[in-house]
Design a protein around this motif. Structure first.
Motif, PDB file in Angstrom:
ATOM      1  N   LYS A 173       0.757  -1.464  -0.109  1.00 42.83           N
ATOM      2  CA  LYS A 173       0.162  -0.390   0.052  1.00 42.83           C
ATOM      3  C   LYS A 173       0.871   1.309  -0.286  1.00 42.83           C
ATOM      4  O   LYS A 173       1.434   1.593   0.622  1.00 42.83           O
ATOM      5  N   THR A 174       0.356   1.745  -0.805  1.00 39.93           N
ATOM      6  CA  THR A 174       1.114   3.656  -0.886  1.00 39.93           C
ATOM      7  C   THR A 174       0.808   4.135  -0.059  1.00 39.93           C
ATOM      8  O   THR A 174       0.322   3.921   0.369  1.00 39.93           O
ATOM      9  N   GLU A 175       2.253   5.415   0.761  1.00 37.96           N
ATOM     10  CA  GLU A 175       2.113   6.008   1.373  1.00 37.96           C
ATOM     11  C   GLU A 175       1.646   7.793   1.769  1.00 37.96           C
ATOM     12  O   GLU A 175       1.501   7.905   2.091  1.00 37.96           O
ATOM     13  N   SER A 176       1.521   8.148  -0.236  1.00 35.26           N
ATOM     14  CA  SER A 176       0.690   8.673   0.099  1.00 35.26           C
ATOM     15  C   SER A 176      -0.282   9.123  -0.893  1.00 35.26           C
ATOM     16  O   SER A 176      -0.969   7.992  -1.680  1.00 35.26           O
ATOM     17  N   ALA A 178      -1.615  10.850  -2.987  1.00 34.19           N
ATOM     18  CA  ALA A 178      -0.891  11.317  -4.475  1.00 34.19           C
ATOM     19  C   ALA A 178      -0.286   9.924  -5.479  1.00 34.19           C
ATOM     20  O   ALA A 178      -0.475   9.976  -6.602  1.00 34.19           O
ATOM     21  N   LEU A 179       0.413   9.264  -4.833  1.00 32.44           N
ATOM     22  CA  LEU A 179       1.221   8.710  -5.382  1.00 32.44           C
ATOM     23  C   LEU A 179       0.280   7.278  -5.420  1.00 32.44           C
ATOM     24  O   LEU A 179       0.523   6.369  -6.650  1.00 32.44           O
ATOM     25  N   SER A 180      -0.506   6.855  -4.901  1.00 33.71           N
ATOM     26  CA  SER A 180      -1.820   6.297  -5.033  1.00 33.71           C
ATOM     27  C   SER A 180      -2.969   6.618  -6.631  1.00 33.71           C
ATOM     28  O   SER A 180      -2.225   5.405  -7.286  1.00 33.71           O
ATOM     29  N   LYS A 181      -3.103   7.281  -6.386  1.00 30.93           N
ATOM     30  CA  LYS A 181      -3.654   8.721  -7.375  1.00 30.93           C
ATOM     31  C   LYS A 181      -3.275   7.362  -8.976  1.00 30.93           C
ATOM     32  O   LYS A 181      -3.528   7.178  -9.990  1.00 30.93           O
ATOM     33  N   LEU A 182      -1.242   8.471  -8.565  1.00 37.15           N
ATOM     34  CA  LEU A 182      -0.749   8.008  -9.875  1.00 37.15           C
ATOM     35  C   LEU A 182      -0.713   6.722 -10.071  1.00 37.15           C
ATOM     36  O   LEU A 182      -0.472   5.624 -11.395  1.00 37.15           O
ATOM     37  N   GLY A 241       5.966   2.337  -0.748  1.00 33.88           N
ATOM     38  CA  GLY A 241       5.553   2.077  -0.449  1.00 33.88           C
ATOM     39  C   GLY A 241       4.921   0.990  -1.132  1.00 33.88           C
ATOM     40  O   GLY A 241       3.498   0.171  -1.116  1.00 33.88           O
ATOM     41  N   ILE A 242       5.128   1.548  -3.115  1.00 32.28           N
ATOM     42  CA  ILE A 242       4.356   0.647  -4.426  1.00 32.28           C
ATOM     43  C   ILE A 242       4.846  -0.996  -3.871  1.00 32.28           C
ATOM     44  O   ILE A 242       4.233  -1.677  -3.736  1.00 32.28           O
ATOM     45  N   VAL A 243       5.917  -0.830  -2.979  1.00 36.33           N
ATOM     46  CA  VAL A 243       6.116  -2.603  -3.004  1.00 36.33           C
ATOM     47  C   VAL A 243       6.783  -2.279  -1.421  1.00 36.33           C
ATOM     48  O   VAL A 243       7.467  -1.347  -0.088  1.00 36.33           O
ATOM     49  N   ALA A 244       6.794  -3.404  -0.314  1.00 37.06           N
ATOM     50  CA  ALA A 244       7.817  -3.867   1.537  1.00 37.06           C
ATOM     51  C   ALA A 244       8.296  -5.083   1.189  1.00 37.06           C
ATOM     52  O   ALA A 244       7.929  -6.021   0.205  1.00 37.06           O
TER      53      ALA A 244
END
Length: 251
Positions: A173-176, A178-182, A241-244
């Motif tokens: 799970k992404t951390e922001s 804005a990044l999540s939307k992109l 957070g794209i990858v963990a």
């Protein structure tokens, strides 16, 4: 959401019978196997190699170790582990999908890596090894495709030696916001279209994007590992957070 024993499960965003998921996932990887490495490089801009390099650095693998590269696919981790364990060690490239295993075997043999690698078709939920028999298990971008993740984690715990460690490299799970939307735009608009152009398969890549969204987040997976028996569990986020990378030990 934590995995539970139930009659249905997720296949991407679809709800399917639990006993159907294995064959549905198999169809996806039969389809993408031949182009898997090319697509990984193309779709991650090569960053997946850095994620895997960090996984290897955290593995603690050394000469004489017996290592399972679970859901090892085309063998990127296996190739490096083969060099690290040396002639006295062994690396098992395990995958449920025989098409992926064949691609991995051919690739590693072309690299001249033959002496200490074994190829085994296996289900992560019922690993075919004795208790306390492996030093390290890695599973990179495979856990989200497993039907019962809790059962798979318990199986991994069972076969690790005391002092052994598990590393799970997986989309998370992404951390922001804005990044999540992109990332969502990229995953659901660009990724399937590139899959269509390069591998002539948009639906498999749409499933892969959906499966990422259905995978447990960082804290949930950490708790699942602890419930399976792992101690000193931790995780490190890569690329926002794209990858963990999750790590746990058996004592």
């Amino acid at each position: 959401m934590k995995e539970e024993n139930r009659d249905t499960t997720h296949f991407g965003y679809k709800t399917v019978e639990s006993n159907q998921k294995e064959s549905l996932v198999a169809d996806v990887f039969h389809s993408v196997a031949a182009k898997y490495d090319i697509m990984n490089d193309f779709l991650s801009f090569g960053i997946h190699r850095l994620w895997k390099r960090q996984t290897i650095a955290c593995s603690g693998v050394r000469k004489g170790h017996r290592v399972l590269d679970l859901a090892g696919g085309t063998g990127d981790l296996t190739a490096k582990f083969s060099q690290l364990v040396g002639d006295t060690g062994q690396v098992i490239l395990g995958d449920i999908n025989d098409s992926m295993l064949k691609v991995g075997r051919d690739k590693l043999r072309d690299l001249g890596l033959v002496n200490n690698i074994e190829y085994v078709q296996m289900n992560a939920q019922a690993l075919p090894f004795p208790d306390n028999s492996l030093d390290v298990i890695t599973i990179a971008f495979g856990l989200r495709n497993v039907t019962d993740k809790d059962e798979a984690l318990r199986s991994m715990y069972r076969v690790l030696k005391p002092g052994g460690r598990l590393l799970v490299l997986e989309f998370s799970k992404t951390e922001s916001e804005a990044l999540s939307k992109l990332y969502d735009f990229y995953s659901f608009n660009i990724l399937p279209n590139v899959g269509k152009l390069v591998a002539n398969d948009s639906e498999s890549y749409r499933y892969l994007a959906e499966s990422i969204r259905m995978h447990p987040d960082q804290e949930t997976l950490k708790s699942m590992m602890e419930d399976a028996g792992f101690e000193q569990t931790s995780y490190q986020n890569f690329t926002g957070g794209i990858v963990a990378l999750h790590r746990g030990f058996k004592y």
